[in-house]
Design an enzyme around this catalytic site. Structure first.
Site, PDB file in Angstrom:
ATOM      1  N   LYS A  36      12.523  33.059  11.491  1.00 50.65           N
ATOM      2  CA  LYS A  36      13.568  33.205  10.537  1.00 50.65           C
ATOM      3  C   LYS A  36      13.406  31.909   9.221  1.00 50.65           C
ATOM      4  O   LYS A  36      13.421  32.305   8.209  1.00 50.65           O
ATOM      5  CB  LYS A  36      15.025  33.191  10.959  1.00 50.65           C
ATOM      6  N   ARG A  66      27.307  35.103  13.100  1.00 49.38           N
ATOM      7  CA  ARG A  66      26.637  35.267  14.456  1.00 49.38           C
ATOM      8  C   ARG A  66      27.416  35.747  15.458  1.00 49.38           C
ATOM      9  O   ARG A  66      27.021  36.318  16.683  1.00 49.38           O
ATOM     10  CB  ARG A  66      26.443  33.955  14.974  1.00 49.38           C
ATOM     11  N   ARG A  82       6.752  24.834  21.048  1.00 48.02           N
ATOM     12  CA  ARG A  82       7.409  24.080  19.779  1.00 48.02           C
ATOM     13  C   ARG A  82       8.042  22.836  21.003  1.00 48.02           C
ATOM     14  O   ARG A  82       8.218  21.901  20.348  1.00 48.02           O
ATOM     15  CB  ARG A  82       8.336  24.932  19.246  1.00 48.02           C
ATOM     16  N   ARG A 106      10.623  18.229  23.759  1.00 53.14           N
ATOM     17  CA  ARG A 106      11.872  18.325  23.993  1.00 53.14           C
ATOM     18  C   ARG A 106      11.683  19.067  25.529  1.00 53.14           C
ATOM     19  O   ARG A 106      11.546  20.217  25.845  1.00 53.14           O
ATOM     20  CB  ARG A 106      12.294  19.686  23.326  1.00 53.14           C
ATOM     21  N   ARG A 110      18.981  31.230  26.519  1.00 55.48           N
ATOM     22  CA  ARG A 110      19.320  31.332  25.106  1.00 55.48           C
ATOM     23  C   ARG A 110      19.349  32.625  24.237  1.00 55.48           C
ATOM     24  O   ARG A 110      20.136  32.903  23.588  1.00 55.48           O
ATOM     25  CB  ARG A 110      18.748  30.160  24.288  1.00 55.48           C
TER      26      ARG A 110
END
Length: 192
Positions: free
Chosen positions: A15, A90, A129, A135, A146
């Site tokens: 996005k 959202r 990523r 991370r 998620r």
């Protein structure tokens, strides 16, 4: 026709990349709720200070604060001739609030573009990523959770925008340029 576009899609669907490209091609500012939050916090606006107090406590910023920040941003001069909104709404209550914000300006959305992506492909992207950014908390289980939450919260939004005749579903996978061309074709009512 003025572009007032909402861009939605799961985490990892591209996005942010597409928002930047499409906003340039269509000549409208890309508005990310993340950017709105960061700008308000950085500038220490009253809304930014309120949001920061929640973020510092590790809590979600309440809808009313988010709604106020978005309303403030959508009242700016640079969005008079259109915008591309990424990351808001959202939830169904936020859809209602966006309707009120735009209704007060005697306008509405012109299109809602949903970038669609295969869940396994998105998981692979997000894991890559996470490795690149170090991370370690972004495990496959966390990412899948998620995504589940995203689809659960977003399904009512996509159904509502489809009911209104605004939803454009676009395959978000593949070469970045190809995805951009598919989005632009959908916005222009052409087959991709």
């Amino acid at each position: 026709m003025t572009d007032r576009i909402l861009l939605i899609g799961p985490p990892g669907a591209g996005k942010g990349t597409q928002a930047a490209r499409i906003s340039v091609k269509r000549g409208v500012p890309a508005i990310s709720t993340g950017d709105i939050f960061r700008a308000n916090v950085k500038d220490e606006t009253p809304l930014g200070l309120t949001a920061k107090s929640y973020m510092d406590a590790g809590e979600y910023v309440p809808d009313d604060v988010t709604n106020d920040m978005v309303a403030d941003r959508l009242a700016a001069d640079d969005v008079r001739d259109g915008f591309l909104l990424d990351g808001y709404p959202r939830t169904s209550p936020q859809v209602d609030e966006l309707d009120k914000i735009l209704g007060a300006q005697n306008t509405g959305l012109s299109a809602v573009v949903e970038l669609q992506a295969d869940t396994d492909e998105v998981v692979s992207r997000l894991l890559a990523r996470a490795r690149e950014q170090g991370r370690s908390d972004d495990t496959e289980d966390v990412i899948r959770h998620r995504l589940d939450v995203y689809y659960e919260q977003t399904a009512p939004l996509t159904r509502e925008y489809e009911r209104r005749g605004l939803l454009l579903e676009v395959n978000g996978l593949g070469d970045v340029e190809d995805v951009t061309e598919r989005v632009l074709a959908a916005l222009d009512g052409k087959p991709a």
